[in-house]
Structures are given as C-alpha cells and as structure tokens.
Scaffold this motif. Sequence first.
Motif, PDB file in Angstrom:
ATOM      1  N   SER A  12       0.823  -1.213   0.000  1.00 34.91           N
ATOM      2  CA  SER A  12       0.000   0.000   0.000  1.00 34.91           C
ATOM      3  C   SER A  12       0.857   1.265   0.000  1.00 34.91           C
ATOM      4  O   SER A  12       2.029   1.261   0.390  1.00 34.91           O
ATOM      5  N   PHE A  13       0.244   2.332  -0.420  1.00 32.55           N
ATOM      6  CA  PHE A  13       0.894   3.641  -0.416  1.00 32.55           C
ATOM      7  C   PHE A  13       1.242   4.042   1.016  1.00 32.55           C
ATOM      8  O   PHE A  13       2.328   4.559   1.294  1.00 32.55           O
ATOM      9  N   GLU A  14       0.324   3.787   1.945  1.00 32.88           N
ATOM     10  CA  GLU A  14       0.550   4.108   3.355  1.00 32.88           C
ATOM     11  C   GLU A  14       1.789   3.379   3.885  1.00 32.88           C
ATOM     12  O   GLU A  14       2.586   3.955   4.626  1.00 32.88           O
ATOM     13  N   LYS A  15       1.961   2.129   3.498  1.00 29.76           N
ATOM     14  CA  LYS A  15       3.124   1.355   3.936  1.00 29.76           C
ATOM     15  C   LYS A  15       4.412   1.958   3.380  1.00 29.76           C
ATOM     16  O   LYS A  15       5.419   2.050   4.085  1.00 29.76           O
ATOM     17  N   ALA A  16       4.377   2.392   2.119  1.00 31.46           N
ATOM     18  CA  ALA A  16       5.557   3.011   1.507  1.00 31.46           C
ATOM     19  C   ALA A  16       5.933   4.314   2.209  1.00 31.46           C
ATOM     20  O   ALA A  16       7.105   4.553   2.502  1.00 31.46           O
ATOM     21  N   VAL A  17       4.943   5.134   2.490  1.00 30.92           N
ATOM     22  CA  VAL A  17       5.198   6.417   3.150  1.00 30.92           C
ATOM     23  C   VAL A  17       5.733   6.194   4.565  1.00 30.92           C
ATOM     24  O   VAL A  17       6.780   6.734   4.946  1.00 30.92           O
ATOM     25  N   ALA A  18       5.029   5.402   5.355  1.00 30.54           N
ATOM     26  CA  ALA A  18       5.444   5.176   6.743  1.00 30.54           C
ATOM     27  C   ALA A  18       6.787   4.452   6.803  1.00 30.54           C
ATOM     28  O   ALA A  18       7.627   4.760   7.655  1.00 30.54           O
ATOM     29  N   GLY A  19       7.008   3.511   5.900  1.00 28.83           N
ATOM     30  CA  GLY A  19       8.290   2.804   5.864  1.00 28.83           C
ATOM     31  C   GLY A  19       9.441   3.730   5.527  1.00 28.83           C
ATOM     32  O   GLY A  19      10.523   3.632   6.120  1.00 28.83           O
ATOM     33  N   SER A  20       9.225   4.646   4.597  1.00 26.60           N
ATOM     34  CA  SER A  20      10.261   5.624   4.248  1.00 26.60           C
ATOM     35  C   SER A  20      10.617   6.491   5.445  1.00 26.60           C
ATOM     36  O   SER A  20      11.782   6.757   5.714  1.00 26.60           O
ATOM     37  N   VAL A  21       9.594   6.925   6.160  1.00 31.67           N
ATOM     38  CA  VAL A  21       9.825   7.765   7.344  1.00 31.67           C
ATOM     39  C   VAL A  21      10.526   6.951   8.435  1.00 31.67           C
ATOM     40  O   VAL A  21      11.458   7.450   9.079  1.00 31.67           O
ATOM     41  N   ALA A  22      10.119   5.713   8.623  1.00 30.56           N
ATOM     42  CA  ALA A  22      10.740   4.875   9.657  1.00 30.56           C
ATOM     43  C   ALA A  22      12.236   4.692   9.409  1.00 30.56           C
ATOM     44  O   ALA A  22      13.056   4.888  10.312  1.00 30.56           O
ATOM     45  N   VAL A  23      12.591   4.334   8.192  1.00 34.83           N
ATOM     46  CA  VAL A  23      13.998   4.117   7.859  1.00 34.83           C
ATOM     47  C   VAL A  23      14.785   5.416   7.960  1.00 34.83           C
ATOM     48  O   VAL A  23      15.899   5.454   8.503  1.00 34.83           O
ATOM     49  N   THR A  24      14.210   6.479   7.465  1.00 37.95           N
ATOM     50  CA  THR A  24      14.897   7.775   7.502  1.00 37.95           C
ATOM     51  C   THR A  24      15.157   8.223   8.932  1.00 37.95           C
ATOM     52  O   THR A  24      16.264   8.648   9.262  1.00 37.95           O
TER      53      THR A  24
END
Length: 77
Positions: A27-39
């Motif tokens: 999902s788009f939500e997973k991509a956004v939250a995952g990007s923020v988590a890693v960053t």
Amino acid sequence: MSTPKTRDNLDLAATAREVADRAPAGSFEKAVAGSVAVTCATTRTLDEARDVLRGVVPVEVRRPAIEFLDRLAVDNP
C-alpha cells in the motif's frame, strides 16, 4: 495548556514502523510510513530527516512522507 514537545528520531522511527507494519502490504501508506521509519532510524535530527526525505523516490511518496514526518514530530499530550 501544555506546549507541544518535539520527539526524538528513534521514537519517530518506532512510531512510523508501527504504522507501516499495520498498513496493507504494497500500500501507499506502507511506503510512506516505511520511508519515514527508515529515515528517522538513520538520521540524528528532525531537520536531517526532512533533508533526506526531500530525496525520496518515487516523487509521489516524497511530499506525503515529509507531511507524515511533520505530523509525527509534534506530540500533543
């Protein structure tokens, strides 16, 4: 009335990871939250995290990721 406090990057990373883990796979939500988590897990400051997110590809994820980070960054008790 209490003033908002800024959360540290590791706390932000943990919260973003929780959101990503709850989001549907692909999902788009997973991509956004995952990007923020890693960053957040790999940067020291909120400003540094924002700078890194400005380079997120695909571009469609970039703005929502920065907006998500900004929402997470202020903890209103």
